[in-house]
Design a protein around this motif. Structure first.
Motif, PDB file in Angstrom:
ATOM      1  N   THR A   1       6.605 -14.935 -11.164  1.00 46.55           N
ATOM      2  CA  THR A   1       6.014 -14.369 -12.386  1.00 46.55           C
ATOM      3  C   THR A   1       4.969 -13.300 -12.066  1.00 46.55           C
ATOM      4  O   THR A   1       4.177 -12.920 -12.929  1.00 46.55           O
ATOM      5  N   ASP A   2       4.965 -12.812 -10.802  1.00 44.80           N
ATOM      6  CA  ASP A   2       4.057 -11.741 -10.363  1.00 44.80           C
ATOM      7  C   ASP A   2       2.590 -12.108 -10.530  1.00 44.80           C
ATOM      8  O   ASP A   2       1.766 -11.271 -10.925  1.00 44.80           O
ATOM      9  N   ALA A   3       2.255 -13.356 -10.242  1.00 45.72           N
ATOM     10  CA  ALA A   3       0.852 -13.757 -10.266  1.00 45.72           C
ATOM     11  C   ALA A   3       0.113 -13.091  -9.109  1.00 45.72           C
ATOM     12  O   ALA A   3       0.714 -12.675  -8.120  1.00 45.72           O
ATOM     13  N   THR A   4      -1.199 -12.996  -9.227  1.00 41.13           N
ATOM     14  CA  THR A   4      -1.993 -12.358  -8.189  1.00 41.13           C
ATOM     15  C   THR A   4      -1.986 -13.191  -6.908  1.00 41.13           C
ATOM     16  O   THR A   4      -1.708 -14.389  -6.922  1.00 41.13           O
ATOM     17  N   VAL A   5      -2.313 -12.536  -5.806  1.00 44.25           N
ATOM     18  CA  VAL A   5      -2.282 -13.208  -4.510  1.00 44.25           C
ATOM     19  C   VAL A   5      -3.537 -14.040  -4.253  1.00 44.25           C
ATOM     20  O   VAL A   5      -3.597 -14.764  -3.263  1.00 44.25           O
ATOM     21  N   GLY A   6      -4.547 -13.922  -5.095  1.00 48.91           N
ATOM     22  CA  GLY A   6      -5.774 -14.693  -4.898  1.00 48.91           C
ATOM     23  C   GLY A   6      -6.956 -13.808  -4.561  1.00 48.91           C
ATOM     24  O   GLY A   6      -6.812 -12.701  -4.014  1.00 48.91           O
ATOM     25  N   ASP A   7      -8.140 -14.284  -4.882  1.00 50.28           N
ATOM     26  CA  ASP A   7      -9.365 -13.492  -4.727  1.00 50.28           C
ATOM     27  C   ASP A   7      -9.666 -13.144  -3.272  1.00 50.28           C
ATOM     28  O   ASP A   7     -10.143 -12.035  -2.978  1.00 50.28           O
ATOM     29  N   ASP A   8      -9.414 -14.075  -2.351  1.00 46.01           N
ATOM     30  CA  ASP A   8      -9.759 -13.811  -0.947  1.00 46.01           C
ATOM     31  C   ASP A   8      -8.975 -12.629  -0.392  1.00 46.01           C
ATOM     32  O   ASP A   8      -9.545 -11.745   0.267  1.00 46.01           O
TER      33      ASP A   8
ATOM     34  N   VAL B   1     -12.693   7.888   1.335  1.00 52.08           N
ATOM     35  CA  VAL B   1     -12.658   7.094   0.113  1.00 52.08           C
ATOM     36  C   VAL B   1     -14.075   6.964  -0.426  1.00 52.08           C
ATOM     37  O   VAL B   1     -14.951   6.382   0.215  1.00 52.08           O
ATOM     38  N   GLU B   2     -14.321   7.528  -1.609  1.00 45.61           N
ATOM     39  CA  GLU B   2     -15.642   7.485  -2.222  1.00 45.61           C
ATOM     40  C   GLU B   2     -15.823   6.272  -3.128  1.00 45.61           C
ATOM     41  O   GLU B   2     -16.940   5.921  -3.504  1.00 45.61           O
ATOM     42  N   GLY B   3     -14.738   5.622  -3.471  1.00 41.85           N
ATOM     43  CA  GLY B   3     -14.779   4.437  -4.322  1.00 41.85           C
ATOM     44  C   GLY B   3     -13.362   3.955  -4.590  1.00 41.85           C
ATOM     45  O   GLY B   3     -12.383   4.633  -4.246  1.00 41.85           O
ATOM     46  N   TYR B   4     -13.229   2.779  -5.177  1.00 46.60           N
ATOM     47  CA  TYR B   4     -11.909   2.253  -5.504  1.00 46.60           C
ATOM     48  C   TYR B   4     -12.054   1.275  -6.662  1.00 46.60           C
ATOM     49  O   TYR B   4     -13.126   0.736  -6.933  1.00 46.60           O
ATOM     50  N   HIS B   5     -10.950   1.021  -7.354  1.00 46.46           N
ATOM     51  CA  HIS B   5     -10.949   0.064  -8.449  1.00 46.46           C
ATOM     52  C   HIS B   5      -9.505  -0.332  -8.748  1.00 46.46           C
ATOM     53  O   HIS B   5      -8.563   0.174  -8.137  1.00 46.46           O
ATOM     54  N   SER B   6      -9.349  -1.258  -9.679  1.00 47.41           N
ATOM     55  CA  SER B   6      -8.023  -1.729 -10.113  1.00 47.41           C
ATOM     56  C   SER B   6      -7.172  -2.186  -8.931  1.00 47.41           C
ATOM     57  O   SER B   6      -6.021  -1.767  -8.762  1.00 47.41           O
ATOM     58  N   VAL B   7      -7.734  -3.044  -8.082  1.00 50.14           N
ATOM     59  CA  VAL B   7      -6.991  -3.578  -6.939  1.00 50.14           C
ATOM     60  C   VAL B   7      -6.056  -4.679  -7.427  1.00 50.14           C
ATOM     61  O   VAL B   7      -6.490  -5.650  -8.039  1.00 50.14           O
ATOM     62  N   ARG B   8      -4.758  -4.530  -7.141  1.00 50.09           N
ATOM     63  CA  ARG B   8      -3.764  -5.513  -7.548  1.00 50.09           C
ATOM     64  C   ARG B   8      -2.821  -5.762  -6.377  1.00 50.09           C
ATOM     65  O   ARG B   8      -2.535  -4.842  -5.605  1.00 50.09           O
ATOM     66  N   ALA B   9      -2.335  -6.989  -6.278  1.00 50.22           N
ATOM     67  CA  ALA B   9      -1.381  -7.319  -5.221  1.00 50.22           C
ATOM     68  C   ALA B   9      -0.525  -8.497  -5.677  1.00 50.22           C
ATOM     69  O   ALA B   9      -0.989  -9.359  -6.420  1.00 50.22           O
ATOM     70  N   ARG B  10       0.714  -8.519  -5.226  1.00 46.75           N
ATOM     71  CA  ARG B  10       1.627  -9.607  -5.575  1.00 46.75           C
ATOM     72  C   ARG B  10       2.580  -9.820  -4.411  1.00 46.75           C
ATOM     73  O   ARG B  10       2.734  -8.955  -3.540  1.00 46.75           O
ATOM     74  N   ARG B  11       3.210 -10.979  -4.410  1.00 46.07           N
ATOM     75  CA  ARG B  11       4.136 -11.336  -3.342  1.00 46.07           C
ATOM     76  C   ARG B  11       5.581 -11.246  -3.824  1.00 46.07           C
ATOM     77  O   ARG B  11       5.880 -11.507  -4.980  1.00 46.07           O
ATOM     78  N   ALA B  12       6.455 -10.894  -2.889  1.00 46.55           N
ATOM     79  CA  ALA B  12       7.895 -10.960  -3.106  1.00 46.55           C
ATOM     80  C   ALA B  12       8.485 -11.508  -1.820  1.00 46.55           C
ATOM     81  O   ALA B  12       8.697 -10.765  -0.858  1.00 46.55           O
ATOM     82  N   GLY B  13       8.707 -12.818  -1.782  1.00 49.84           N
ATOM     83  CA  GLY B  13       9.119 -13.445  -0.529  1.00 49.84           C
ATOM     84  C   GLY B  13       7.994 -13.372   0.475  1.00 49.84           C
ATOM     85  O   GLY B  13       6.853 -13.744   0.201  1.00 49.84           O
ATOM     86  N   GLY B  14       8.294 -12.842   1.661  1.00 48.99           N
ATOM     87  CA  GLY B  14       7.267 -12.699   2.681  1.00 48.99           C
ATOM     88  C   GLY B  14       6.503 -11.392   2.589  1.00 48.99           C
ATOM     89  O   GLY B  14       5.583 -11.166   3.371  1.00 48.99           O
ATOM     90  N   ASP B  15       6.875 -10.527   1.655  1.00 44.31           N
ATOM     91  CA  ASP B  15       6.239  -9.212   1.523  1.00 44.31           C
ATOM     92  C   ASP B  15       5.084  -9.246   0.529  1.00 44.31           C
ATOM     93  O   ASP B  15       5.102 -10.008  -0.438  1.00 44.31           O
ATOM     94  N   ILE B  16       4.099  -8.386   0.777  1.00 47.43           N
ATOM     95  CA  ILE B  16       2.973  -8.200  -0.142  1.00 47.43           C
ATOM     96  C   ILE B  16       2.996  -6.757  -0.618  1.00 47.43           C
ATOM     97  O   ILE B  16       3.107  -5.828   0.191  1.00 47.43           O
ATOM     98  N   ARG B  17       2.912  -6.581  -1.932  1.00 46.67           N
ATOM     99  CA  ARG B  17       2.874  -5.246  -2.518  1.00 46.67           C
ATOM    100  C   ARG B  17       1.497  -5.016  -3.110  1.00 46.67           C
ATOM    101  O   ARG B  17       0.995  -5.850  -3.852  1.00 46.67           O
TER     102      ARG B  17
END
Length: 399
Positions: A226-233, A248-264
């Motif tokens: 269901t494309d849940a997040t990978v966790g805060d850590d 890189v002067e800044g960043y935001h909207s960090v998102r990540a999800r798993r598909a099998g053994g891969d992380i996107r």
């Protein structure tokens, strides 16, 4: 500007460069095939020992080992097809196949726990058996414990090495078999010593444990589907890597999800506003390389590049035009200003930097001109969205 990169692992272990390929028994497919062959041999051995040694619990455990072959097939198919590279029909790869197989494995393990628990309750409530299993049944049960625990250690090692939840789920399936064999061993030993209730009592405890393992395997796989997040850590680790990249002067909207053994990974990075497109792209490529090399199993990155301050809306054309017009009106309204030209606007992280050229009478002294410029500067800086102002003084009528 968006920068997207992908890396896919088509083998059985994390991608390597310039290294010798691992032997088959340290790959996901190899450990699954090896486990399947051992399950086949162990199943025949326990059924034979159950018949010869007159042990019903060992006979059932042998049939259980044969059922493990079906789950080995699920794991083998899920792992092989789940780690295939992307193609025209699957532009994001096939990782969800591995995740789905992990969910199936979690359900199978949970069903094993339910079956053991229900059978133990029925046996405890029924008439106790009076048959005494033979020594061969005790030896076969002990051998099963050793072999299945060895299978767990082998499979779990490979699973950690290639970071596959599917292979790890199969490892835990081996351990549940080892625990059920412990129950069978306890039952055979107890029956040989007159404690016929030992087998179902031990099985009841083991059944509850196996149910928990099934939940621990299946629930994360369901969240991945269901494309849940990978966790805060892990998100914090991703943020730290992004922030460490030069440019890189800044960043935001960090998102990540798993598909099998891969992380996107998807993240918006902020760069200096005065960089050109090529320079911004270079920063994005550096961020992508850092994520791929410093965080295990990152295979796909989507990086949105934007100038610092863009989130605050200061790059909207209508806001720029409005701010310039207001600054010109403010300067022109001063009684000592005879003209305004050369208004330039530069977005900064904290707001706009405005440059204005004002025209004053040639009869004014330098001190008087400075006071006028300072007065206008303070007025412009007080405008909403303006971080700073630079006022240049020109002589009115001077070409």
């Amino acid at each position: 500007m968006v920068n997207r990169t992908r890396e896919y692992n088509t083998g059985n272990a994390p991608k390597q460069t310039g290294r010798t390929q691992k032997p088959w028994w340290f790959t996901g497919e190899g450990v699954t095939l090896g486990g399947g062959m051992l399950n086949l041999a162990l199943g025949f051995l326990k059924i034979l020992a159950g018949v010869v040694g007159q042990s019903g619990v060992l006979l059932a455990d042998g049939l259980h080992s044969f059922s493990d072959l079906a789950t080995d097939v699920v794991v083998l198919v899920g792992y092989r097809f789940g780690r295939m590279p992307r193609d025209e029909g699957h532009p994001y790869g096939h990782g969800k196949i591995e995740t789905l197989s992990t969910l199936v494995m979690g359900g199978v393990v949970a069903l094993v726990g339910v079956g053991l628990t229900v059978n133990a309750v029925i046996t405890l409530g029924g008439e106790p058996t009076t048959s005494t299993p033979g020594l061969v049944a005790l030896v076969a049960a002990a051998l099963s414990v050793v072999v299945k625990e060895g299978l767990y250690q082998w499979t779990a090692f490979v699973a950690r090495d290639c970071d596959s939840r599917l292979i790890l789920s199969n490892a835990w399936h081996h351990r549940t078999d080892a625990i059920s064999s412990v129950a069978a061993l306890a039952g055979v030993f107890g029956a040989r010593n007159g404690y016929h209730w030992a087998d179902p009592a031990a099985t009841l405890v083991v059944g509850g444990f196996i149910l928990k393992v099934g939940w621990d395997l299946g629930w994360p796989a369901f969240k991945d589907l269901t494309d849940a997040t990978v966790g805060d850590d892990l998100l914090k680790e991703i943020g730290a890597v992004v922030a460490s990249v030069e440019g890189v002067e800044g960043y935001h909207s960090v998102r990540a999800r798993r598909a099998g053994g891969d992380i996107r990974v998807d993240v918006d990075i902020e760069v200096a506003p005065d960089l050109n497109v090529v320079q911004g792209h270079d920063v994005a490529r550096a961020v992508s390389r850092a994520l791929h090399t410093r965080i295990k199993n990152v295979r796909d990155t989507m990086l949105h590049v934007e100038p610092v301050g863009a989130r605050d809306g200061i790059y909207r054309d209508e806001l720029r035009a409005t701010t310039v017009a207001r600054a010109k009106e403010l300067a022109a309204a001063d009684p000592d200003v005879m003209g305004v030209h050369g208004v330039r606007i530069i977005p900064l992280e904290t707001g706009y930097l405005l440059n204005l050229d004002i025209e004053v009478s040639p009869s004014l002294t330098v001190q008087q001109s400075h006071r006028i410029a300072h007065r206008i500067k303070q007025g412009v800086k007080a405008m909403e969205g303006v971080a700073d102002a630079v006022i240049h003084v020109d002589i009115h009528g001077d070409e």
